[in-house]
Write a protein that holds these residues in place. Sequence first.
Motif, PDB file in Angstrom:
ATOM      1  N   THR A 175     -14.781 -32.791  11.294  1.00 35.90           N
ATOM      2  CA  THR A 175     -16.182 -32.952  10.891  1.00 35.90           C
ATOM      3  C   THR A 175     -16.903 -31.609  10.854  1.00 35.90           C
ATOM      4  O   THR A 175     -17.973 -31.496  10.259  1.00 35.90           O
ATOM      5  CB  THR A 175     -16.941 -33.893  11.850  1.00 35.90           C
ATOM      6  N   LYS A 176     -16.316 -30.589  11.483  1.00 34.89           N
ATOM      7  CA  LYS A 176     -16.942 -29.273  11.557  1.00 34.89           C
ATOM      8  C   LYS A 176     -16.514 -28.357  10.410  1.00 34.89           C
ATOM      9  O   LYS A 176     -16.979 -27.221  10.322  1.00 34.89           O
ATOM     10  CB  LYS A 176     -16.609 -28.611  12.888  1.00 34.89           C
ATOM     11  N   HIS A 177     -15.621 -28.837   9.557  1.00 31.52           N
ATOM     12  CA  HIS A 177     -15.066 -27.989   8.503  1.00 31.52           C
ATOM     13  C   HIS A 177     -15.291 -28.596   7.122  1.00 31.52           C
ATOM     14  O   HIS A 177     -15.189 -29.814   6.940  1.00 31.52           O
ATOM     15  CB  HIS A 177     -13.571 -27.766   8.734  1.00 31.52           C
ATOM     16  N   ARG A 178     -15.575 -27.745   6.139  1.00 34.52           N
ATOM     17  CA  ARG A 178     -15.798 -28.199   4.760  1.00 34.52           C
ATOM     18  C   ARG A 178     -14.475 -28.533   4.076  1.00 34.52           C
ATOM     19  O   ARG A 178     -13.459 -27.883   4.322  1.00 34.52           O
ATOM     20  CB  ARG A 178     -16.521 -27.122   3.958  1.00 34.52           C
ATOM     21  N   VAL A 179     -14.531 -29.544   3.212  1.00 33.26           N
ATOM     22  CA  VAL A 179     -13.351 -29.941   2.448  1.00 33.26           C
ATOM     23  C   VAL A 179     -13.715 -30.047   0.969  1.00 33.26           C
ATOM     24  O   VAL A 179     -14.884 -30.207   0.602  1.00 33.26           O
ATOM     25  CB  VAL A 179     -12.777 -31.287   2.939  1.00 33.26           C
ATOM     26  N   MET A 180     -12.690 -29.972   0.131  1.00 32.29           N
ATOM     27  CA  MET A 180     -12.884 -30.085  -1.318  1.00 32.29           C
ATOM     28  C   MET A 180     -11.667 -30.774  -1.911  1.00 32.29           C
ATOM     29  O   MET A 180     -10.541 -30.562  -1.449  1.00 32.29           O
ATOM     30  CB  MET A 180     -13.063 -28.691  -1.932  1.00 32.29           C
ATOM     31  N   ALA A 181     -11.882 -31.595  -2.917  1.00 33.72           N
ATOM     32  CA  ALA A 181     -10.779 -32.265  -3.603  1.00 33.72           C
ATOM     33  C   ALA A 181     -10.346 -31.426  -4.794  1.00 33.72           C
ATOM     34  O   ALA A 181     -11.130 -31.205  -5.719  1.00 33.72           O
ATOM     35  CB  ALA A 181     -11.197 -33.656  -4.054  1.00 33.72           C
ATOM     36  N   LEU A 182      -9.111 -30.943  -4.767  1.00 33.09           N
ATOM     37  CA  LEU A 182      -8.572 -30.130  -5.858  1.00 33.09           C
ATOM     38  C   LEU A 182      -7.153 -30.581  -6.181  1.00 33.09           C
ATOM     39  O   LEU A 182      -6.365 -30.865  -5.277  1.00 33.09           O
ATOM     40  CB  LEU A 182      -8.548 -28.644  -5.479  1.00 33.09           C
ATOM     41  N   CYS A 183      -6.832 -30.636  -7.472  1.00 31.84           N
ATOM     42  CA  CYS A 183      -5.463 -30.908  -7.883  1.00 31.84           C
ATOM     43  C   CYS A 183      -4.614 -29.679  -7.558  1.00 31.84           C
ATOM     44  O   CYS A 183      -5.134 -28.626  -7.186  1.00 31.84           O
ATOM     45  CB  CYS A 183      -5.401 -31.232  -9.374  1.00 31.84           C
ATOM     46  N   ARG A 184      -3.319 -29.795  -7.708  1.00 33.44           N
ATOM     47  CA  ARG A 184      -2.429 -28.683  -7.350  1.00 33.44           C
ATOM     48  C   ARG A 184      -2.723 -27.434  -8.170  1.00 33.44           C
ATOM     49  O   ARG A 184      -2.692 -26.317  -7.657  1.00 33.44           O
ATOM     50  CB  ARG A 184      -0.968 -29.104  -7.543  1.00 33.44           C
ATOM     51  N   ILE A 185      -3.012 -27.634  -9.460  1.00 29.63           N
ATOM     52  CA  ILE A 185      -3.268 -26.482 -10.329  1.00 29.63           C
ATOM     53  C   ILE A 185      -4.512 -25.731  -9.875  1.00 29.63           C
ATOM     54  O   ILE A 185      -4.500 -24.500  -9.732  1.00 29.63           O
ATOM     55  CB  ILE A 185      -3.415 -26.938 -11.796  1.00 29.63           C
ATOM     56  N   HIS A 186      -5.578 -26.444  -9.620  1.00 29.71           N
ATOM     57  CA  HIS A 186      -6.828 -25.777  -9.248  1.00 29.71           C
ATOM     58  C   HIS A 186      -6.828 -25.329  -7.782  1.00 29.71           C
ATOM     59  O   HIS A 186      -7.521 -24.372  -7.431  1.00 29.71           O
ATOM     60  CB  HIS A 186      -8.031 -26.681  -9.560  1.00 29.71           C
ATOM     61  N   HIS A 187      -6.043 -25.988  -6.959  1.00 30.65           N
ATOM     62  CA  HIS A 187      -5.889 -25.516  -5.578  1.00 30.65           C
ATOM     63  C   HIS A 187      -5.151 -24.180  -5.570  1.00 30.65           C
ATOM     64  O   HIS A 187      -5.536 -23.240  -4.866  1.00 30.65           O
ATOM     65  CB  HIS A 187      -5.125 -26.543  -4.748  1.00 30.65           C
ATOM     66  N   THR A 188      -4.109 -24.083  -6.388  1.00 19.83           N
ATOM     67  CA  THR A 188      -3.358 -22.826  -6.501  1.00 19.83           C
ATOM     68  C   THR A 188      -4.265 -21.730  -7.055  1.00 19.83           C
ATOM     69  O   THR A 188      -4.250 -20.587  -6.574  1.00 19.83           O
ATOM     70  CB  THR A 188      -2.139 -23.011  -7.430  1.00 19.83           C
TER      71      THR A 188
END
Length: 227
Positions: A175-188
């Motif tokens: 809960t103390k850390h930010r998260v983001m949804a990214l596909c493999r291509i955009h995560h890379t």
Amino acid sequence: MMETGSAWIQKGYGIIKYDVEPNWEHIATINDGNLQGVPVEVNYVDPRRARPRQRRLYYALLGDIINWSGEAKDYLDEYFHNLYWEKTCGQEISLSNNTTNTVSDAKRMIDYVIDFIFDNEVPVKQGYELLPRNEEHFQYQSVMHKSCLICGQHADVHHIDTVGMGRDQTKVDHTKHRVMALCRIHHTEYHKIGPSEFCKKYHLTKPGIKLSEEDLKKLGIKGNYNE
């Protein structure tokens, strides 16, 4: 019943003056008979008149829903206006050029459309470039539906904040850390060009969001939430 008013706020506390006196009896009823410690939700209103860009986004997303559903434009437009009326306890909204509704009003309307798109997995094409990736609500829906924030493809939930190399993730309070949804291509790509360039390229001034313990558990993210 929605209550509105003005507020005097300092960091940590504030005073709210209601435009209409709340129904204290009802508030006590839904709070186990207490008027102290009542949970409230505060929304900060942007009083500027709704922007043309918001109108373009609304009708672009409406066009995507039309192409997906085959329903008539007037029918869907009326559906979302009625939904807004129901959700706001009878408030009207217009996104015309001479509207008196505010930026915040238009954002709420668009959020209802975004919720519909995510809940029904509507493919977005017309409104793709106008998607409000920078807004927390869109990022939230993206994460909860595991839909890539950038392209809409299936995504994994990634930490934006460093949680420690090799650290046992089940012992982290996520809960103390930010998260983001990214596909493999955009995560890379995110790691390849770095956060600054990535955000500049995709117009993100607020990369990632923090989730509640309840939402994290819905996503199956185990952690130590009792720290």
